[in-house]
Write a protein that holds these residues in place. Structure first.
Motif, mmCIF file in Angstrom:
data_model
loop_
_atom_site.group_PDB
_atom_site.id
_atom_site.type_symbol
_atom_site.label_atom_id
_atom_site.label_comp_id
_atom_site.label_asym_id
_atom_site.label_seq_id
_atom_site.Cartn_x
_atom_site.Cartn_y
_atom_site.Cartn_z
ATOM 1 N N LEU A 174 -8.012 3.516 6.928
ATOM 2 C CA LEU A 174 -6.615 3.910 6.734
ATOM 3 C C LEU A 174 -6.454 5.404 6.985
ATOM 4 O O LEU A 174 -7.271 6.207 6.534
ATOM 5 C CB LEU A 174 -6.151 3.589 5.316
ATOM 6 C CG LEU A 174 -5.780 2.147 4.984
ATOM 7 C CD1 LEU A 174 -5.362 2.045 3.533
ATOM 8 C CD2 LEU A 174 -4.666 1.640 5.879
ATOM 9 N N THR A 225 1.469 3.232 1.828
ATOM 10 C CA THR A 225 1.469 1.857 2.304
ATOM 11 C C THR A 225 2.652 1.099 1.716
ATOM 12 O O THR A 225 2.991 1.255 0.549
ATOM 13 C CB THR A 225 0.156 1.152 1.938
ATOM 14 O OG1 THR A 225 -0.124 1.349 0.546
ATOM 15 C CG2 THR A 225 -0.996 1.738 2.742
ATOM 16 N N SER A 261 2.637 0.679 6.911
ATOM 17 C CA SER A 261 2.707 1.984 6.255
ATOM 18 C C SER A 261 4.045 2.645 6.519
ATOM 19 O O SER A 261 4.797 2.253 7.412
ATOM 20 C CB SER A 261 1.579 2.894 6.742
ATOM 21 O OG SER A 261 1.819 3.334 8.069
#
Length: 374
Positions: free
Chosen positions: A242, A247, A262
């Motif tokens: 990530l 998110t 996201s």
């Protein structure tokens, strides 16, 4: 996407609109989408050919009234097992389109004057309604009548109702304390509710997904994706790959693919199998709550590892930025403790507020909240 998010094709680029609020698509059913035009007109659309062609689909729903100072948009959509469709309008309430009909009927008067926020069809075909002031409502007859006295259910500020693999989740976030979300789950079609301990995470929870029989994952506003196998007593940060901690959504597919959306960095996918939940028990790796907590000038963090592994213990601030690395080395099995004196990696004293201690030992991760008093 037909391959779990590897490739994508646009299906409604000509609809326009400044924002697509909700989308409902099933493999053998029509697709529904909602948009807002720049002139503040809301639309509900339907496609019967998997997105090639679209038509306005709001017969019976007053989605635009030029005399009102606000816009009416579809805030949520769902469809039950029989094919009845439900559309939640942000101002005018709940509408239902019965199987075989082409007109939406207003059924909002059936649950009183509560302000609706979210709807969801449960695994037993029951209908859930989350409201701002009345908590959770559940209907077992398609919205004709509602139950509200539910054991253990939250009583207000329900911003989202989500269906999981085994139950239904209600997310409660007070607008005056948006950094904290309480999560509740029912496994018996809304009769009783149990708390999932997310309020101590320290960030708004946007959605919850279930993997297997005992693993839950949450998407948060500022901490990324977290997982638990003990009903929220401890949380692991699932951040490998990530590039953001903002998110907004999670979807778990049957072939083990987890897809995350996201706020600022697009979409991500990873493979996570239910069997991996049992590989490491939370009773084996333990991150004990720091003590004292809140603290000044220092706090001791205790943890335990059952096997030889690479261990890191890092302090993060509420923005998700690394503040101080307390441990980063191979350690044998045993009990350990480390002291944090409130300094950052440059030796400067941090500002007062909330911080997070994240333990990673092998594939296990856990987070503890700490409060530093200036």
């Amino acid at each position: 996407s037909a391959d779990a998010g590897l490739n994508w094709l646009p299906i409604a680029p000509h609809l326009g609109g400044s924002h697509q609020f909700r989308f409902l698509g099933k493999e053998d059913h029509a697709l529904l989408a909602t948009t807002i035009e720049m002139v503040w007109v809301g639309y509900l659309w339907q496609s019967l050919d998997q997105g090639v062609n679209w038509e306005v689909y709001q017969n019976g729903i007053p989605l635009f009234d030029p005399t009102l100072p606000w816009i009416n948009v579809v805030a949520d959509l769902d469809e039950d097992q029989a094919g009845n469709r439900y559309a939640l309008i942000n101002i005018d309430g709940l509408f239902r389109m019965a199987v075989g009909s082409d007109i939406w009927s207003d059924i909002s008067s059936n649950y009183g004057e509560e302000i609706p926020e979210s709807i969801c069809i449960g695994n037993g075909n029951e209908l859930y309604l989350g409201t701002l002031s009345g908590g959770v409502f559940v209907s077992y007859d398609g919205g004709d009548s509602w139950e509200n006295s539910l054991e253990g259910a939250p009583d207000s500020w329900i911003h989202s109702i989500k269906r999981g693999a085994n139950g239904v989740f209600a997310l409660r976030t007070n607008m005056f304390a948006a950094e904290s979300t309480e999560t509740f789950r029912t496994l018996d079609q809304g009769v009783t509710w149990q708390s999932i301990h997310t309020e101590e995470v320290g960030s708004r929870v946007n959605t919850v997904v279930e993997i297997g029989s005992n693993q839950l994952l949450i998407a948060t506003d500022s901490l990324g994706i977290l997982s638990t196998v003990d009903n929220g007593e401890t949380w692991q940060v699932e951040d490998i790959g990530l590039t953001t901690r903002q998110t907004t959504s999670l979807t778990y597919l049957s072939d083990g693919v987890l897809v995350a959306g996201s706020e600022d960095a697009g979409m991500f996918r990873t493979i996570i199998q239910p069997s991996s939940v049992d590989e490491v028990s939370p009773d084996s790796y333990k991150l004990i709550h720091a003590y004292p907590n809140p603290f000044n000038p220092s706090s001791t963090i205790e943890y335990e590892t059952p096997e030889h592994s690479e261990v890191s213990l890092i302090i993060y601030n509420v923005a998700g930025r690394e503040v101080q690395t307390l441990v980063s080395k191979l350690q044998t099995s045993g009990q350990y403790s480390v002291t944090w004196d409130g300094s950052d990696k440059f030796g400067k004293q941090v500002a007062g507020g909330m911080y997070f201690a994240r333990l990673q030992a092998g594939h296990y991760r856990s987070v503890a909240k700490m409060v530093y008093l200036p």
